[in-house]
Design a protein around this motif. Structure first.
Motif, PDB file in Angstrom:
ATOM      1  N   PRO A  48       0.813  -1.228   0.000  1.00 35.64           N
ATOM      2  CA  PRO A  48       0.000   0.000   0.000  1.00 35.64           C
ATOM      3  C   PRO A  48       0.844   1.274   0.000  1.00 35.64           C
ATOM      4  O   PRO A  48       0.452   2.285  -0.596  1.00 35.64           O
ATOM      5  CB  PRO A  48      -0.824  -0.113   1.290  1.00 35.64           C
ATOM      6  CG  PRO A  48      -0.224  -1.223   2.072  1.00 35.64           C
ATOM      7  CD  PRO A  48       0.427  -2.122   1.093  1.00 35.64           C
ATOM      8  N   PRO A  76       0.784  -1.353   8.181  1.00 40.11           N
ATOM      9  CA  PRO A  76       1.166  -1.710   6.808  1.00 40.11           C
ATOM     10  C   PRO A  76       1.093  -0.540   5.830  1.00 40.11           C
ATOM     11  O   PRO A  76       1.739  -0.589   4.786  1.00 40.11           O
ATOM     12  CB  PRO A  76       0.151  -2.798   6.437  1.00 40.11           C
ATOM     13  CG  PRO A  76      -0.953  -2.688   7.422  1.00 40.11           C
ATOM     14  CD  PRO A  76      -0.358  -2.134   8.668  1.00 40.11           C
ATOM     15  N   MET A  77       0.345   0.488   6.171  1.00 41.66           N
ATOM     16  CA  MET A  77       0.150   1.576   5.197  1.00 41.66           C
ATOM     17  C   MET A  77       1.023   2.797   5.470  1.00 41.66           C
ATOM     18  O   MET A  77       0.855   3.820   4.805  1.00 41.66           O
ATOM     19  CB  MET A  77      -1.331   1.958   5.095  1.00 41.66           C
ATOM     20  CG  MET A  77      -2.020   2.370   6.363  1.00 41.66           C
ATOM     21  SD  MET A  77      -2.239   1.001   7.517  1.00 41.66           S
ATOM     22  CE  MET A  77      -3.752   0.259   6.905  1.00 41.66           C
ATOM     23  N   THR A  90       1.989   1.758  -3.569  1.00 43.21           N
ATOM     24  CA  THR A  90       0.864   2.166  -4.404  1.00 43.21           C
ATOM     25  C   THR A  90       0.477   3.610  -4.113  1.00 43.21           C
ATOM     26  O   THR A  90       0.158   4.377  -5.020  1.00 43.21           O
ATOM     27  CB  THR A  90      -0.342   1.235  -4.146  1.00 43.21           C
ATOM     28  OG1 THR A  90       0.084  -0.119  -4.287  1.00 43.21           O
ATOM     29  CG2 THR A  90      -1.466   1.518  -5.133  1.00 43.21           C
ATOM     30  N   GLY A  91       0.517   3.972  -2.849  1.00 48.55           N
ATOM     31  CA  GLY A  91       0.152   5.340  -2.452  1.00 48.55           C
ATOM     32  C   GLY A  91       1.335   6.297  -2.483  1.00 48.55           C
ATOM     33  O   GLY A  91       1.194   7.466  -2.107  1.00 48.55           O
ATOM     34  N   GLN A 129      -1.213  12.160   1.626  1.00 51.52           N
ATOM     35  CA  GLN A 129      -2.677  12.119   1.677  1.00 51.52           C
ATOM     36  C   GLN A 129      -3.223  10.750   1.281  1.00 51.52           C
ATOM     37  O   GLN A 129      -4.209  10.291   1.850  1.00 51.52           O
ATOM     38  CB  GLN A 129      -3.278  13.211   0.785  1.00 51.52           C
ATOM     39  CG  GLN A 129      -4.789  13.357   0.935  1.00 51.52           C
ATOM     40  CD  GLN A 129      -5.216  13.736   2.345  1.00 51.52           C
ATOM     41  OE1 GLN A 129      -4.761  14.734   2.893  1.00 51.52           O
ATOM     42  NE2 GLN A 129      -6.060  12.915   2.960  1.00 51.52           N
ATOM     43  N   ASN A 130      -2.602  10.094   0.320  1.00 50.10           N
ATOM     44  CA  ASN A 130      -3.092   8.773  -0.097  1.00 50.10           C
ATOM     45  C   ASN A 130      -3.078   7.789   1.069  1.00 50.10           C
ATOM     46  O   ASN A 130      -3.967   6.955   1.197  1.00 50.10           O
ATOM     47  CB  ASN A 130      -2.223   8.201  -1.223  1.00 50.10           C
ATOM     48  CG  ASN A 130      -2.421   8.950  -2.513  1.00 50.10           C
ATOM     49  OD1 ASN A 130      -1.837  10.000  -2.713  1.00 50.10           O
ATOM     50  ND2 ASN A 130      -3.275   8.453  -3.379  1.00 50.10           N
ATOM     51  N   LEU A 131      -2.049   7.905   1.897  1.00 43.99           N
ATOM     52  CA  LEU A 131      -1.907   6.955   2.997  1.00 43.99           C
ATOM     53  C   LEU A 131      -2.629   7.434   4.247  1.00 43.99           C
ATOM     54  O   LEU A 131      -3.085   6.636   5.054  1.00 43.99           O
ATOM     55  CB  LEU A 131      -0.425   6.679   3.254  1.00 43.99           C
ATOM     56  CG  LEU A 131       0.306   6.143   2.009  1.00 43.99           C
ATOM     57  CD1 LEU A 131       1.776   5.920   2.285  1.00 43.99           C
ATOM     58  CD2 LEU A 131      -0.337   4.862   1.495  1.00 43.99           C
ATOM     59  N   ILE A 159       2.699   7.953  -4.690  1.00 44.03           N
ATOM     60  CA  ILE A 159       2.543   9.175  -5.483  1.00 44.03           C
ATOM     61  C   ILE A 159       2.105  10.359  -4.631  1.00 44.03           C
ATOM     62  O   ILE A 159       2.299  11.503  -5.028  1.00 44.03           O
ATOM     63  CB  ILE A 159       1.535   9.002  -6.647  1.00 44.03           C
ATOM     64  CG1 ILE A 159       0.265   8.331  -6.147  1.00 44.03           C
ATOM     65  CG2 ILE A 159       2.148   8.239  -7.796  1.00 44.03           C
ATOM     66  CD1 ILE A 159      -0.865   8.436  -7.129  1.00 44.03           C
ATOM     67  N   ASP A 169      -5.474   8.715   4.044  1.00 45.65           N
ATOM     68  CA  ASP A 169      -6.820   8.191   3.792  1.00 45.65           C
ATOM     69  C   ASP A 169      -6.995   6.797   4.384  1.00 45.65           C
ATOM     70  O   ASP A 169      -8.073   6.428   4.817  1.00 45.65           O
ATOM     71  CB  ASP A 169      -7.090   8.121   2.286  1.00 45.65           C
ATOM     72  CG  ASP A 169      -7.599   9.453   1.722  1.00 45.65           C
ATOM     73  OD1 ASP A 169      -7.782  10.394   2.516  1.00 45.65           O
ATOM     74  OD2 ASP A 169      -7.802   9.543   0.500  1.00 45.65           O
ATOM     75  N   LEU A 170      -5.922   6.022   4.382  1.00 41.20           N
ATOM     76  CA  LEU A 170      -5.996   4.661   4.905  1.00 41.20           C
ATOM     77  C   LEU A 170      -5.851   4.635   6.425  1.00 41.20           C
ATOM     78  O   LEU A 170      -6.441   3.806   7.103  1.00 41.20           O
ATOM     79  CB  LEU A 170      -4.896   3.785   4.298  1.00 41.20           C
ATOM     80  CG  LEU A 170      -4.846   3.701   2.771  1.00 41.20           C
ATOM     81  CD1 LEU A 170      -3.734   2.767   2.332  1.00 41.20           C
ATOM     82  CD2 LEU A 170      -6.179   3.224   2.205  1.00 41.20           C
TER      83      LEU A 170
END
Lengths: 747, 177
Positions: A93, A621-622, A96-97, A632-634, A99, A636-637
């Motif tokens: 994750p 994990p994130m 993937t996040g 911000q992508n992470l 970016i 969110d998780l």
């Protein structure tokens, strides 16, 4: 100059642009576009145009990836490279996040220089030339006054080697990373003195074919080191027996046949009892032990009294369970691993605990065996030609060899201490370069850090984000993210040797620059031209790639290249170990010579006083600690950490799920921010658990600021490992303080 | 042809890669998600059991969201994939109320949004983003009408369950136990 170094907040704004060219992809050809299919407005810029090879920088695992962009050169997504043996086309994750790091508007944007204005210290924006000139002139000054050796580097990540090269060419070897003394150092030292080599990074655990794996506090699955998690899942499919030792019901504990809810700080007693059972019941691999180890007899008599019944009183684990699990791991041998772990800086006797793990593995005879520890291999890439480094008059060994005889690598906390003047400090550090490590959040003992910062003459911080560390710098340099730069060729030691290329997928945003460029610029200003004999780092990469039979052009198309092995991945018969005896040293003469226990001895550690709970921390994990806290992508998780509290404790303390509390430790240090309570059966009643990397105090990290509590802040009691200087960080105890007015809860 | 997904809870570690991969692939706004991870804990310390599940729209055969949609925006597309045509959606939210899995949300642009099984990828012969990214390879996606597909094969040999079977929606996300 000996300024009181005020902590400065950074706020700058700048604009950026993006443009780059590569071969376009013919993607999704012959099918309807997303817009047609989902009846979305036409002209959306989500259509993929090209892909650019890279590898991930969110953690050190360095999974190879493809960065996908549209025809406007905007980065859309990043996916794993299918040819990469480390990720098999699947990023975790964080990858993937990843970016989110590139898109983060809080990024450092221009070089900054500390200035005095109206009696107040602040940063002003500067051009690159001015900032680089200043750095070079201050480094020259320090060299003239004290010698080049008094400059030190603290680093983490792919930029580190560039700054290490600069520093070595300048004349200093004082280069430290928190990955040693704050993380895997004790483990590596234990393995070097047992097997003559480290258990690798990536770890050389053959999890894919393993039939029984023991995890001592390792939380694979929450620790998202990609290949290991992928292989764990594969092994679960194949029916692996998992034995997890953890006071917390971790994710992997939930997948384990045996979960041993051990009393914290007693793992060594369990390991010794396991060794006892395996020897007592003659479950060990007799041929392997006879052929490949020394010191078995001493070990046997050493553990003769360390029965499961003895361990029961210490660990609170039933003797029958200790015996049962010992038999399980022996039955599966040699496809049986006691995982060496990674972050092992717990209680200050971590080298000894890691030695016990190493010894237990030796009894299972798993070295060089399928399902045990495989023999890693990497590609032999020659260094780009450059002159020899000057020989410094002294280096980090002179700083800490007396105190920490077995430290193989340089110790961050020892270098910090060496930055503070004192009567017995004969090797004082005067200036720091800090690259990619947020020292105040990564290394415990903030008071020591602040004292060092106050004593230093010059600090340069190079980072992509306005991390806490940037507030202490004289000069801050904005580095571009891994999406915008070249770095060295990835060359990971693994079952299958492979290399991976990282190249820019976009032009650097704002005024940020790559480490290769920054170090070359500083180097040239220091007169070190010969060490930077290239105009662009592409030349270095291309030269190196051509030495191994490929080229930059080919790698731009492929991203990853696999190589065949030159030696066997598994070993038979008698193995030659790189130890003084040539064998696995169950009994360590080197430890004995250094005044340390030659065989591991359990020692009791302090326990929490009434009303306090042991602070245990780990990964999610994130996230990768501070590095991703503002992504911000992470976010969110997982937007912030929570403090895990057992329901019994919650009852006593009057806490409910979602309550916000401050935590206060045994030294009276209170967390800067409140943290949310998570009432859960997953944690023992004598401990609380938090994910590390939250509770940021830097307002410029607009998304991470004040979210959750910082574990490092609460780790003020550090139990230093006498073997290698590691900072044991699990000896801190916290109590709950209610959000309203800091009113303390009494029990 | 009937697309379905099977998720192995024995392998899932709840890392949420499926969630972020979906967000990135489908440009889902920050703060929203089309899939999510739940964790169930049973028992008391130290006798504990856990189940971690990646959840999303169940692309039901008997989809209440489609039946209650007043404009036809919610519909069943090729392969049984339940989709929302944003242009036709008036954002009344009836479908959100009707879904027993809480799989739909109001998009900030005023329409309802949810998992599409990455129909655009599936049509191009790719796996949905969540399936393709999963580090534990715990998700299987494919045509459940084809007895030789991976998903049919794994469901033959493993026990499985669906969520909220009592709702009678005939969901097409299967959890391998």
């Amino acid at each position: 100059m000996n300024t009181r170094r005020d902590f400065i907040r950074i706020s700058t704004l700048a604009a950026g642009g993006v443009a780059l060219g590569l071969t376009p992809l013919k993607f999704l050809s012959g099918s309807r576009s997303r817009e047609e299919l989902l009846d979305l407005p036409a002209g959306s810029s989500r259509e993929i145009y090209r892909r650019i090879p890279s590898y991930c920088e969110v953690c050190f695992w360095k999974c190879a990836s493809w960065v996908y962009t549209n025809s406007d050169n905007q980065i859309l997504k990043v996916l794993g490279n299918e040819d990469d043996p480390l990720c098999n086309g699947r990023l975790c994750p964080r990858g993937t996040g990843g970016i989110g790091m590139y898109h983060d508007e809080d990024r450092l944007k221009t070089p900054l220089i500390r200035v005095q204005k109206n009696g107040k210290q602040e940063y002003r924006e500067a051009g690159w030339d001015e900032a680089l000139d200043l750095i070079a002139s201050r480094m020259k000054e320090i060299k003239a006054k004290y010698g080049a050796e008094s400059m030190a580097l603290f680093n983490h990540g792919c930029s580190g080697p560039f700054f290490a090269h600069l520093l070595h060419a300048f004349g200093s070897e004082n280069n430290a990373a928190p990955s040693f003394a704050q993380c895997r150092g004790a483990r590596d030292v234990a393995y070097i003195h047992t097997y003559g080599t480290i258990p690798g990074s990536p770890e050389i655990t053959d999890i894919r074919d393993c039939r029984c794996m023991v995890l001592i506090g390792s939380h694979l699955g929450e620790n998202m080191h990609n290949t290991q998690v992928q292989e764990l899942a594969e092994a679960i499919d194949q029916g692996i027996t998992l034995i997890t030792v953890d006071p917390r019901f971790s994710t992997v504990a939930g997948k384990s046949k045996y979960w041993l809810p051990i009393k914290p700080a007693t793992d060594l007693a369990l390991l010794l009892a396991w060794i006892h059972v395996i020897i007592e019941e003659e479950l060990y691999d007799k041929d392997f032990v006879k052929l490949n180890t020394t010191g078995f007899d001493q070990l046997k008599s050493h553990v003769s009294s360390m029965t499961p019944e003895w361990a029961y009183g210490i660990t609170t684990l039933e003797p029958a369970l200790i015996r049962l699990t010992a038999r399980e791991m022996a039955r599966a041998a040699p496809a049986s691993i006691v995982h060496p772990g990674r972050h092992v800086a717990w209680y200050g006797d971590d080298t000894q605990r890691s030695r016990a793990i190493a010894i237990l593995n030796a009894l299972l005879g798993n070295w060089g065996k399928r399902g045990g520890f495989y023999v890693p291999e990497k590609v032999a890439i020659p260094d780009f030609p450059c002159p020899d480094y000057p020989k410094p008059a002294w280096n980090f060994h002179d700083i800490h060899l007396q105190k920490y005889p077995l430290a193989e690598e340089s110790i961050t906390n020892a270098l910090i201490e060496a930055s503070i003047p004192s009567a017995d400090n004969h090797h004082q550090i005067r200036g720091w370069i800090v690259s990619g490590t947020n020292m105040p959040e990564a290394i415990p003992d903030k008071q020591l850090f602040l004292k060092a910062v106050d004593s230093l003459e010059f600090i340069v911080v190079v980072d992509t984000m306005p991390m806490e560390i940037t507030g202490y710098a004289d000069v801050v340099l904005p580095e571009c993210t891994y999406f915008e730069r070249y770095d060295d060729i990835r060359n990971s030691a693994f079952r299958e040797p492979s290399i991976a290329l990282r190249m820019p997928a976009a032009e650097p945003k704002y005024e940020s620059r790559a480490a290769w460029w920054i170090t070359k610029q500083i180097g040239e200003r220091l007169g070190l031209h010969d060490y930077f004999a290239y105009d662009h780092y592409e030349e270095v990469i291309d030269w190196q790639l051509k030495q191994v039979g490929t080229s930059l052009d080919e790698m731009k198309e492929k991203g990853v290249m696999r190589f065949s092995r030159n030696k066997d991945v598994y070993l038979e018969g008698e193995i030659k170990f790189n130890t003084p005896s040539g064998k696995i040293e169950l009994y360590s003469a080197a430890f004995e010579a250094a005044g340390l226990d030659p065989l591991p001895v359990y020692t009791a550690h302090p326990e929490p006083p009434a009303g306090y709970y042991r602070l245990i921390y780990g990964r999610a994990p994130m996230h990768t600690f501070s590095r991703t806290a503002n992504n911000q992508n992470l976010i969110d998780l997982m937007p912030e950490n929570a403090v895990w509290v057992n329901p019994k404790v919650a009852g006593i303390e009057g806490l409910k799920n979602g309550d916000r509390v401050y935590l206060k430790n045994q030294d009276g240090i209170r967390s800067s921010f409140t943290v949310s309570v998570r009432v859960t059966e997953r944690i023992r009643w004598d401990s609380v658990y938090m994910v590390h990397g939250f509770g940021h105090s830097k307002k410029e990290l607009t998304k991470a600021y004040g979210r959750g509590a910082s574990t490092t802040e609460l780790i003020t009691r550090v139990m230093v490992d006498p073997a290698m200087g590691g900072t044991g960080m699990r000896g801190n105890f916290v109590m709950f303080v209610r959000e309203e007015e800091g009113k303390e809860v009494e029990i | 042809m009937r697309y379905a997904m099977a998720i192995d809870v024995k392998k899932c570690v709840g890392c949420s890669d499926c969630v972020v991969a979906c967000q990135v692939e489908n440009n889902v706004h920050h703060g929203y998600c089309r899939d999510w991870v739940t964790e169930t804990i049973n028992g008391t310390y130290p006798q504990l059991e856990t189940e971690i599940r990646s959840e999303r729209c169940n692309h039901c055969d008997n989809a209440p969201c489609v039946r209650c949609c007043p404009t036809g925006a919610s519909h069943i597309a090729d392969g049984g994939i339940v989709l929302v045509t944003a242009r036709k959606c008036i954002g009344c939210g009836a479908c959100i109320q009707s879904c027993p899995y809480d799989a739909r949300y109001s998009h900030p642009d005023g329409h309802v949004d949810k998992c599409t099984f990455c129909a655009h990828r599936v049509e191009a012969g790719q796996q949905p983003a969540c399936v393709a990214v999963c580090p534990t390879s715990c998700m299987y996606f494919g045509d459940i009408d084809n007895p030789y597909s991976d998903i049919s094969q794994i469901m033959k040999v493993r026990k499985w369950k669906v969520l909220a079977p009592e709702a009678g929606t005939r969901p097409q996300i299967f959890y391998l136990l």
